[in-house]
Scaffold this motif. Structure first.
Motif, PDB file in Angstrom:
ATOM      1  N   THR A 100      12.294 -58.000 -21.791  1.00  0.00           N
ATOM      2  CA  THR A 100      12.037 -58.890 -20.642  1.00  0.00           C
ATOM      3  C   THR A 100      11.264 -58.194 -19.528  1.00  0.00           C
ATOM      4  O   THR A 100      11.804 -57.897 -18.470  1.00  0.00           O
ATOM      5  CB  THR A 100      13.366 -59.444 -20.074  1.00  0.00           C
ATOM      6  N   PRO A 101       9.990 -57.890 -19.760  1.00  0.00           N
ATOM      7  CA  PRO A 101       9.180 -57.253 -18.710  1.00  0.00           C
ATOM      8  C   PRO A 101       8.904 -58.214 -17.558  1.00  0.00           C
ATOM      9  O   PRO A 101       9.134 -59.423 -17.657  1.00  0.00           O
ATOM     10  CB  PRO A 101       7.889 -56.897 -19.459  1.00  0.00           C
ATOM     11  N   VAL A 102       8.401 -57.662 -16.454  1.00  0.00           N
ATOM     12  CA  VAL A 102       8.063 -58.458 -15.277  1.00  0.00           C
ATOM     13  C   VAL A 102       6.669 -59.052 -15.453  1.00  0.00           C
ATOM     14  O   VAL A 102       5.702 -58.325 -15.655  1.00  0.00           O
ATOM     15  CB  VAL A 102       8.109 -57.605 -13.995  1.00  0.00           C
ATOM     16  N   VAL A 103       6.567 -60.364 -15.413  1.00  0.00           N
ATOM     17  CA  VAL A 103       5.276 -61.058 -15.474  1.00  0.00           C
ATOM     18  C   VAL A 103       5.232 -62.043 -14.313  1.00  0.00           C
ATOM     19  O   VAL A 103       6.055 -62.961 -14.238  1.00  0.00           O
ATOM     20  CB  VAL A 103       5.067 -61.793 -16.809  1.00  0.00           C
ATOM     21  N   LEU A 104       4.274 -61.862 -13.401  1.00  0.00           N
ATOM     22  CA  LEU A 104       4.149 -62.717 -12.220  1.00  0.00           C
ATOM     23  C   LEU A 104       2.696 -63.139 -12.067  1.00  0.00           C
ATOM     24  O   LEU A 104       1.806 -62.291 -11.947  1.00  0.00           O
ATOM     25  CB  LEU A 104       4.609 -61.969 -10.968  1.00  0.00           C
ATOM     26  N   GLN A 105       2.437 -64.441 -12.108  1.00  0.00           N
ATOM     27  CA  GLN A 105       1.115 -65.000 -11.875  1.00  0.00           C
ATOM     28  C   GLN A 105       1.237 -66.008 -10.736  1.00  0.00           C
ATOM     29  O   GLN A 105       2.023 -66.950 -10.822  1.00  0.00           O
ATOM     30  CB  GLN A 105       0.576 -65.667 -13.149  1.00  0.00           C
ATOM     31  N   LEU A 106       0.445 -65.803  -9.664  1.00  0.00           N
ATOM     32  CA  LEU A 106       0.661 -66.553  -8.437  1.00  0.00           C
ATOM     33  C   LEU A 106      -0.664 -66.886  -7.768  1.00  0.00           C
ATOM     34  O   LEU A 106      -1.550 -66.043  -7.648  1.00  0.00           O
ATOM     35  CB  LEU A 106       1.534 -65.719  -7.491  1.00  0.00           C
ATOM     36  N   ALA A 107      -0.793 -68.146  -7.338  1.00  0.00           N
ATOM     37  CA  ALA A 107      -1.916 -68.612  -6.514  1.00  0.00           C
ATOM     38  C   ALA A 107      -1.306 -69.347  -5.327  1.00  0.00           C
ATOM     39  O   ALA A 107      -1.028 -70.550  -5.411  1.00  0.00           O
ATOM     40  CB  ALA A 107      -2.851 -69.516  -7.305  1.00  0.00           C
TER      41      ALA A 107
ATOM     42  N   VAL B 187       2.690 -71.004  -9.480  1.00  0.00           N
ATOM     43  CA  VAL B 187       3.454 -69.785  -9.723  1.00  0.00           C
ATOM     44  C   VAL B 187       3.982 -69.798 -11.146  1.00  0.00           C
ATOM     45  O   VAL B 187       4.325 -70.854 -11.693  1.00  0.00           O
ATOM     46  CB  VAL B 187       4.616 -69.644  -8.709  1.00  0.00           C
ATOM     47  N   TYR B 188       4.031 -68.616 -11.757  1.00  0.00           N
ATOM     48  CA  TYR B 188       4.521 -68.459 -13.123  1.00  0.00           C
ATOM     49  C   TYR B 188       5.261 -67.135 -13.191  1.00  0.00           C
ATOM     50  O   TYR B 188       4.667 -66.065 -12.986  1.00  0.00           O
ATOM     51  CB  TYR B 188       3.355 -68.486 -14.112  1.00  0.00           C
ATOM     52  N   MET B 189       6.572 -67.198 -13.408  1.00  0.00           N
ATOM     53  CA  MET B 189       7.391 -65.993 -13.502  1.00  0.00           C
ATOM     54  C   MET B 189       8.125 -65.988 -14.831  1.00  0.00           C
ATOM     55  O   MET B 189       8.662 -67.017 -15.245  1.00  0.00           O
ATOM     56  CB  MET B 189       8.414 -65.934 -12.366  1.00  0.00           C
ATOM     57  N   VAL B 190       8.171 -64.830 -15.451  1.00  0.00           N
ATOM     58  CA  VAL B 190       8.839 -64.692 -16.745  1.00  0.00           C
ATOM     59  C   VAL B 190       9.620 -63.383 -16.745  1.00  0.00           C
ATOM     60  O   VAL B 190       9.228 -62.408 -16.097  1.00  0.00           O
ATOM     61  CB  VAL B 190       7.819 -64.710 -17.906  1.00  0.00           C
ATOM     62  N   GLY B 191      10.704 -63.384 -17.483  1.00  0.00           N
ATOM     63  CA  GLY B 191      11.471 -62.158 -17.654  1.00  0.00           C
ATOM     64  C   GLY B 191      12.199 -61.761 -16.381  1.00  0.00           C
ATOM     65  O   GLY B 191      12.759 -62.592 -15.655  1.00  0.00           O
ATOM     66  N   LYS B 192      12.179 -60.494 -16.073  1.00  0.00           N
ATOM     67  CA  LYS B 192      12.896 -59.968 -14.918  1.00  0.00           C
ATOM     68  C   LYS B 192      12.262 -60.384 -13.592  1.00  0.00           C
ATOM     69  O   LYS B 192      12.867 -60.199 -12.539  1.00  0.00           O
ATOM     70  CB  LYS B 192      12.953 -58.442 -15.007  1.00  0.00           C
ATOM     71  N   ALA B 193      11.051 -60.951 -13.643  1.00  0.00           N
ATOM     72  CA  ALA B 193      10.412 -61.420 -12.410  1.00  0.00           C
ATOM     73  C   ALA B 193      11.237 -62.525 -11.763  1.00  0.00           C
ATOM     74  O   ALA B 193      11.227 -62.684 -10.538  1.00  0.00           O
ATOM     75  CB  ALA B 193       8.996 -61.915 -12.698  1.00  0.00           C
ATOM     76  N   ASN B 194      11.961 -63.304 -12.559  1.00  0.00           N
ATOM     77  CA  ASN B 194      12.769 -64.391 -12.021  1.00  0.00           C
ATOM     78  C   ASN B 194      13.865 -63.876 -11.096  1.00  0.00           C
ATOM     79  O   ASN B 194      14.208 -64.522 -10.108  1.00  0.00           O
ATOM     80  CB  ASN B 194      13.384 -65.214 -13.151  1.00  0.00           C
ATOM     81  N   SER B 195      14.419 -62.732 -11.407  1.00  0.00           N
ATOM     82  CA  SER B 195      15.476 -62.176 -10.558  1.00  0.00           C
ATOM     83  C   SER B 195      14.905 -61.310  -9.437  1.00  0.00           C
ATOM     84  O   SER B 195      15.432 -61.313  -8.324  1.00  0.00           O
ATOM     85  CB  SER B 195      16.442 -61.342 -11.414  1.00  0.00           C
TER      86      SER B 195
ATOM     87  N   HIS C 131      10.321 -48.958 -20.000  1.00  0.00           N
ATOM     88  CA  HIS C 131       9.230 -48.739 -20.961  1.00  0.00           C
ATOM     89  C   HIS C 131       8.413 -49.998 -21.237  1.00  0.00           C
ATOM     90  O   HIS C 131       7.430 -49.938 -21.969  1.00  0.00           O
ATOM     91  CB  HIS C 131       9.800 -48.203 -22.280  1.00  0.00           C
ATOM     92  N   SER C 132       8.807 -51.130 -20.695  1.00  0.00           N
ATOM     93  CA  SER C 132       8.052 -52.353 -20.944  1.00  0.00           C
ATOM     94  C   SER C 132       6.979 -52.525 -19.872  1.00  0.00           C
ATOM     95  O   SER C 132       7.232 -52.268 -18.694  1.00  0.00           O
ATOM     96  CB  SER C 132       8.997 -53.564 -20.930  1.00  0.00           C
ATOM     97  N   PRO C 133       5.790 -52.945 -20.249  1.00  0.00           N
ATOM     98  CA  PRO C 133       4.704 -53.110 -19.275  1.00  0.00           C
ATOM     99  C   PRO C 133       4.906 -54.351 -18.413  1.00  0.00           C
ATOM    100  O   PRO C 133       5.432 -55.369 -18.865  1.00  0.00           O
ATOM    101  CB  PRO C 133       3.462 -53.245 -20.157  1.00  0.00           C
ATOM    102  N   ASP C 134       4.482 -54.266 -17.158  1.00  0.00           N
ATOM    103  CA  ASP C 134       4.582 -55.375 -16.216  1.00  0.00           C
ATOM    104  C   ASP C 134       3.193 -55.890 -15.875  1.00  0.00           C
ATOM    105  O   ASP C 134       2.207 -55.147 -15.944  1.00  0.00           O
ATOM    106  CB  ASP C 134       5.300 -54.943 -14.936  1.00  0.00           C
ATOM    107  N   LEU C 135       3.125 -57.154 -15.485  1.00  0.00           N
ATOM    108  CA  LEU C 135       1.839 -57.790 -15.216  1.00  0.00           C
ATOM    109  C   LEU C 135       1.917 -58.610 -13.938  1.00  0.00           C
ATOM    110  O   LEU C 135       2.847 -59.396 -13.753  1.00  0.00           O
ATOM    111  CB  LEU C 135       1.444 -58.699 -16.386  1.00  0.00           C
TER     112      LEU C 135
END
Length: 343
Positions: free
Chosen positions: A115-122, A128-136, A201-205
């Motif tokens: 569950t890496p951090v993925v955040l896409q925001l305008a 907004v688009y949040m996935v994984g640990k970005a939600n918390s 160790h998981s990549p974030d975006l």
């Protein structure tokens, strides 16, 4: 974790603000096609892309140490940002709208269990688009226009420390621009409270799209003092944001900025591509094969060494069968001899 590719569109210009030693960007004025910017982000993170990217700006680098995060910041409505000269910049050829969805999908596929951090925001579009640990991590992040406005007038907002100069607290356009800067500040601030996520160790975006400066230019004109002040404030905020994210990921990050005046129509781009492909078919009278894709070398090596292994196995088995002593090595003859003796 996977760190920051901060993509800033600088007047059809692709700039790298920060990058680790494992990712090498060469100095040069090689133009990068606008639609291939996500591929640059993917390759710098160690992911493969469908079409080979023959762009000399990105070197191979260290294949065993990839960035832990990518942050892409797209600035709309300006053809040039006075970014620090210590970075590397490249002109953008055919600035079409792009997204990092393909990179996000690659992260989901390869690191689904972590569950890496993925955040896409305008912010200006309330997208907004949040996935994984970005939600918390970013659950308290302001994403709607009303939330952004209220956030600006809180005690710990950037209004208390930012020199506004000719910008006004009472103008909606100015507040939209300042609220986007507040988002940059809050992202780094919230992530600093969860530093352990930047060390896994998981990549974030992170993919951010800023349109506030474009609205300031439309409201006051690009020759106005407000536009000049806003441009300088934005540059300072981007550099501070890049440094903060770079440090949060312990220097294992790529930070890029893309600044574009106006995006070309993607429909026109696709139509042009279709016409070009149909012309290329008629210009190929010799029926030459198309260039192999990036999977060719992998498949070739798998088949080659598998065939070599099978050939060696057949040779070894055949040699042992040829030199076998039937009376000693074969269990069939051994059992037959025992039976004869018993009789």
């Amino acid at each position: 974790s996977f760190f920051c590719l901060l993509l800033g569109v600088c007047g059809d210009e692709f700039s790298i603000l920060r990058s680790p030693q494992s990712v090498v960007f060469r100095d040069g004025s090689w133009p990068i096609p606008g639609e291939r910017i996500p591929d640059v982000a993917a390759l710098s993170m160690g992911f493969s892309v469908e079409d080979d990217l023959s762009w000399p700006g990105l070197a191979v680098g260290d294949l065993f140490h990839r960035p832990r995060a990518t942050v892409l910041v797209t600035v709309k409505g300006v053809d040039k940002l006075a970014l620090p000269v210590k970075g590397v910049s490249y002109p953008i050829e055919n600035a079409v709208p792009f997204s990092l969805d393909s990179v996000a999908n690659a992260i989901h596929t390869l690191f689904s269990e972590e569950t890496p951090v993925v955040l896409q925001l305008a912010p200006s579009e309330e997208r907004v688009y949040m996935v994984g640990k970005a939600n918390s991590v970013f659950e308290d992040l302001s994403v709607t226009l009303r939330q952004l406005r209220n956030r600006l007038f809180q005690d710990n907002s950037i209004l208390s420390s930012l020199p506004l100069n000719s910008l006004s607290r009472n103008n909606e356009v100015d507040l939209l621009f300042l609220s986007e800067l507040q988002v940059l500040h809050d992202i780094a601030s919230l992530l600093s409270r969860h530093k352990h996520l930047a060390k896994d160790h998981s990549p974030d975006l992170y993919s951010l799209e800023l349109a506030g400066l474009e609205e300031v230019g439309k409201r006051y004109g690009e020759d106005s003092q407000q536009f000049k002040d806003a441009s300088q404030i934005l540059v300072d905020s981007l550099q501070k944001f890049a440094d903060e994210m770079f440090n949060l990921y312990s220097g294992n990050a790529v930070v890029e900025v893309v600044a574009v005046k106006t995006f070309n129509s993607p429909l026109t781009r696709k139509t042009r591509s279709i016409l070009q492909s149909s012309q290329s078919e008629t210009e190929n009278p010799y029926n030459l094969a198309y260039p192999y894709n990036y999977n060719y070398s992998v498949i070739f090596n798998i088949i080659l060494w598998m065939m070599i292994g099978l050939a060696l196995a057949v040779i070894v088995i055949s040699y042992n069968l040829w030199n076998m002593d039937p009376g000693y090595d074969s269990i069939i003859y051994r059992m037959t001899n025992q039976k004869i003796r018993m009789d």
